[in-house]
Scaffold this active site. Structure first.
Site, PDB file in Angstrom:
ATOM      1  CG  ASN A 182      -4.177   7.025  -2.901  1.00 26.45           C
ATOM      2  OD1 ASN A 182      -4.182   8.208  -3.224  1.00 26.45           O
ATOM      3  ND2 ASN A 182      -4.281   6.051  -3.783  1.00 26.45           N
ATOM      4  CB  SER A 223      -8.007  -1.592  -5.974  1.00 31.07           C
ATOM      5  OG  SER A 223      -8.848  -2.696  -5.693  1.00 31.07           O
ATOM      6  CG  ASP A 224      -4.256   3.628  -6.307  1.00 27.54           C
ATOM      7  OD1 ASP A 224      -3.093   3.193  -6.466  1.00 27.54           O
ATOM      8  OD2 ASP A 224      -4.609   4.767  -6.676  1.00 27.54           O
ATOM      9  CG  LEU A 225      -2.716   0.697   0.999  1.00 32.34           C
ATOM     10  CD1 LEU A 225      -3.761   1.615   1.625  1.00 32.34           C
ATOM     11  CD2 LEU A 225      -2.577  -0.584   1.822  1.00 32.34           C
ATOM     12  CB  SER A 266       0.293   3.054  -7.889  1.00 30.63           C
ATOM     13  OG  SER A 266       1.681   3.129  -8.094  1.00 30.63           O
TER      14      SER A 266
END
Length: 318
Positions: free
Chosen positions: A136, A130-132, A183
């Site tokens: 990260n 969900s925030d690749l 993001s």
């Protein structure tokens, strides 16, 4: 482990929405490696504690950052993590902060392979990152100076596949893409339309990262948030013209939308068999640069697979 003494540095080396990251250095063993400590006040530790539980379930994958345990000191909740001395993937994409430093396709495929291996493990466990994004994805030096080992990190907003943000927030207001988790630049059009987390959302994000590695610039260049949301929903990131047909096809599989036909976006397992990845991995192996040649320093902390490391006096007072 119980006899180890560590000192947490006073200044953070990074910060995020829910926590700050510090270095911790061993006091007694000067030859031991450093560790990263992700900390937040115990009152606000819910997201960090949830991340700890996810990392616990993901243990053992060489392409997911390893968590050695947790600790509570001075009203702060701490996660003990592998320290990545080479930083994150965005440093490889933008060396010295410069744009337009395009990576060779063979390197892009090599790194895409590693990200996919991490995603496959994550998705098989039923989670969506969900925030690749490059920030990260941690980078570790290896025995080959020009090759790096990549590991997925920062699972603070990760969700179970199928989870709906609207249901979780228990709010009367409908899901708003302006308030999405993670993001916005790397968010998928399906997530922005529904608020539901799917494993294929991470594949869209991977495609954006591959474009960024190939072009040396972000996948979207927009004047406003509304413009960005519109482009993600109704367009696709620009695929460079000067790349191979295999790379183009790989990206098309990442950016597939329902209106394109009857098929679906490819999964991590399918993309690992794509010719863009396989052909480059075969070439890497022939020249001794394959994934089997990568080796990282041993983890500085040992742990029992069935038990979290936790002790009240792990860190010495600053």
């Amino acid at each position: 482990m119980k006899n180890s003494k560590w000192r947490k540095e006073t200044s953070p080396i990074g910060s995020g929405t829910h926590a700050e990251v510090y270095l911790a250095v061993p006091v007694d063993d000067v030859n031991s490696s450093m560790i990263a400590v992700k900390s937040t006040h115990i009152e606000y530790a819910y997201n960090l504690q949830r991340e700890a539980e996810i990392l616990r379930q993901l243990r053992g994958c060489p392409h997911v950052v390893q968590c050695f345990g947790d600790d509570v000191t001075d009203q702060y909740y701490n996660l003990l993590l592998e320290y990545a001395p080479a930083g994150s993937l965005d440093r490889l994409i933008y060396p010295r902060g410069r744009w337009d430093c395009k990576m060779a396709e063979s390197d892009v495929a090599f790194y895409a392979y590693q990200i996919l291996k991490g995603l496959l493990h994550l998705h098989d466990k039923g989670f969506v990152h969900s925030d690749l994004k490059p920030e990260n994805i941690l980078v570790f030096p290896t025995i080959r100076e020009s090759k790096f080992l990549l590991k997925l990190a920062d699972f603070g907003v990760s969700r179970r596949a199928g989870k709906n943000d609207f249901d979780e927030d228990d709010d009367d207001e409908p899901f708003c893409p302006h308030h999405c988790r993670g993001s916005l630049v790397f968010a998928s059009p399906e997530y922005l339309s529904s608020g539901i987390h799917r494993t294929l959302d991470d594949i869209w994000s991977l495609g954006c990262i591959v474009v960024e590695m190939l072009m040396g610039q972000p996948p979207w260049l927009c004047e406003s948030t509304n413009d960005l949301i519109f482009q993600i929903k109704y367009e696709k990131p620009e695929i460079p013209e000067d790349i191979s047909s295999g790379a183009k096809d790989f990206l098309n599989k990442c950016f597939y939308k329902k209106e394109d036909g009857d098929d679906e976006r490819w999964t991590a397992r399918m993309l690992l068999k794509h010719r863009f990845v396989q052909d480059n991995m075969d070439a890497q192996s022939r020249y001794g640069g394959g994934i089997s040649m990568l080796s990282c320093p041993n983890n500085p902390l040992s742990y029992d697979d069935n038990q979290w490391v936790s002790t009240k006096d792990l860190f010495l007072p600053i």
